[in-house]
Design an enzyme around this catalytic site. Sequence first.
Site, PDB file in Angstrom:
ATOM      1  N   GLN A  40      27.061  10.900  50.121  1.00  0.00           N
ATOM      2  CA  GLN A  40      25.913  11.137  49.239  1.00  0.00           C
ATOM      3  C   GLN A  40      24.795  10.116  49.442  1.00  0.00           C
ATOM      4  O   GLN A  40      23.624  10.475  49.440  1.00  0.00           O
ATOM      5  CB  GLN A  40      26.409  11.099  47.791  1.00  0.00           C
ATOM      6  CG  GLN A  40      25.386  11.493  46.772  1.00  0.00           C
ATOM      7  CD  GLN A  40      25.921  11.326  45.358  1.00  0.00           C
ATOM      8  OE1 GLN A  40      27.120  11.173  45.148  1.00  0.00           O
ATOM      9  NE2 GLN A  40      25.030  11.343  44.391  1.00  0.00           N
ATOM     10  N   ASP A  64      22.117  14.231  50.319  1.00  0.00           N
ATOM     11  CA  ASP A  64      22.083  14.365  48.863  1.00  0.00           C
ATOM     12  C   ASP A  64      21.735  15.819  48.574  1.00  0.00           C
ATOM     13  O   ASP A  64      20.615  16.264  48.855  1.00  0.00           O
ATOM     14  CB  ASP A  64      21.028  13.415  48.285  1.00  0.00           C
ATOM     15  CG  ASP A  64      20.925  13.543  46.774  1.00  0.00           C
ATOM     16  OD1 ASP A  64      21.486  14.503  46.201  1.00  0.00           O
ATOM     17  OD2 ASP A  64      20.265  12.687  46.158  1.00  0.00           O
ATOM     18  N   VAL A  65      22.697  16.559  48.020  1.00  0.00           N
ATOM     19  CA  VAL A  65      22.510  18.014  47.882  1.00  0.00           C
ATOM     20  C   VAL A  65      21.473  18.399  46.823  1.00  0.00           C
ATOM     21  O   VAL A  65      21.163  19.583  46.680  1.00  0.00           O
ATOM     22  CB  VAL A  65      23.844  18.753  47.605  1.00  0.00           C
ATOM     23  CG1 VAL A  65      24.804  18.576  48.757  1.00  0.00           C
ATOM     24  CG2 VAL A  65      24.474  18.318  46.286  1.00  0.00           C
ATOM     25  N   TYR A 156      34.985  19.368  28.557  1.00  0.00           N
ATOM     26  CA  TYR A 156      34.513  19.850  29.868  1.00  0.00           C
ATOM     27  C   TYR A 156      33.103  20.436  29.715  1.00  0.00           C
ATOM     28  O   TYR A 156      32.278  20.382  30.628  1.00  0.00           O
ATOM     29  CB  TYR A 156      35.488  20.882  30.441  1.00  0.00           C
ATOM     30  CG  TYR A 156      35.429  21.009  31.949  1.00  0.00           C
ATOM     31  CD1 TYR A 156      35.722  19.925  32.773  1.00  0.00           C
ATOM     32  CD2 TYR A 156      35.088  22.212  32.545  1.00  0.00           C
ATOM     33  CE1 TYR A 156      35.665  20.045  34.152  1.00  0.00           C
ATOM     34  CE2 TYR A 156      35.037  22.342  33.925  1.00  0.00           C
ATOM     35  CZ  TYR A 156      35.328  21.255  34.728  1.00  0.00           C
ATOM     36  OH  TYR A 156      35.274  21.376  36.087  1.00  0.00           O
ATOM     37  N   LYS A 163      30.867  25.836  36.427  1.00  0.00           N
ATOM     38  CA  LYS A 163      31.976  26.360  37.242  1.00  0.00           C
ATOM     39  C   LYS A 163      32.014  27.887  37.167  1.00  0.00           C
ATOM     40  O   LYS A 163      32.365  28.543  38.155  1.00  0.00           O
ATOM     41  CB  LYS A 163      33.310  25.761  36.796  1.00  0.00           C
ATOM     42  CG  LYS A 163      33.469  24.278  37.095  1.00  0.00           C
ATOM     43  CD  LYS A 163      33.394  23.971  38.577  1.00  0.00           C
ATOM     44  CE  LYS A 163      33.844  22.564  38.916  1.00  0.00           C
ATOM     45  NZ  LYS A 163      33.499  22.169  40.290  1.00  0.00           N
TER      46      LYS A 163
END
Length: 262
Positions: A40, A64-65, A156, A163
């Site tokens: 990253q 770095d996406v 979460y 997700k």
Amino acid sequence: MGFLTGKHILITGVANKFSIAYGIAQAMRRQGAELAFIYQNNQFKGRVEELANKLDSKLTFPCDVTKDASITELFKKLKEKWPVFDGLVHSIAFAPRDQLCGDYVNTVTREGFAITHDISSYSFVAMAKACRHMLKKKSALLTLTYLGAERAIPNYNVMGLAKASLEANVRYMANAMGPQDIRVNGISAGPIRTLAASGIKNFRKMLNYYEVITPICRTITLEDIGNPAAFLCSDLAAGITGEILYVDGGFSIAAINELTLE
Ligand code: 0WD
């Protein structure tokens, strides 16, 4: 000779030796794959180079996406070494720490929602989009997801929504790339103590509960995930695409077991 001999696969999401992506890379190497890695930023550079070396790879690239230019630069550099390749493991997720605890409705913010979805879901298709022209026939893309996509799991929070988006991404990408003979799948992994997991409140307690409720009576290991990940990216899985494979010791199918009744 392993079932990935001759395949060139790019691995993302290695932060350290406990990362799921490293477990996957080890399994893939055991099956003969040639690997390349991204890190990253400079904070991870040395560690990723060291782990790549252990798996006979000298190919590590910064990426770095969150930045399109960084993704474009990655594939430009990779192309100099591998003009074409056979697959990508996406093992990246991020949510600001304040989003991963407490009452979901009170804690979620517009900014937290956007960052979490951007890094944890959009980045998968962003990478596929950028390297599509370099992917050979019979390539496979793989991402990592979690049960929080389908069930409400304490703390979460917005990561569960990201997700769910990522799992839909798997299906839409599989449909779009199938005619090009490229498969796209996800593994829904049981909880494993990693850097990312340490950001989730009460993670250790969750692991203890897991051991009690899971049919196989133990938590999942990196090897448990690595082996099926290698299989899904191999030609052995040529007929499987758009699938979410549960590697969770059966947790998601269990409601109650003998131990909880004692
Ligand atoms: O229990 C678990 N650990 C589970 C994890 C259960 C089920 C699924 N997963 C998923 C995670 O959500 C994630 O998608 O598996 C994937 C890998 O997670 P991990 O192995 O648990 O975590 P970690 O070792 O921290 O690797 C994730 C890495 C980042 O590490 P940190 O902790 O520094 O955020 O993803 C990378 C980074 O190396 N990453 C990025 N890479 C490029 N650009 C970026 C970015 N912007 N952000 C994070």
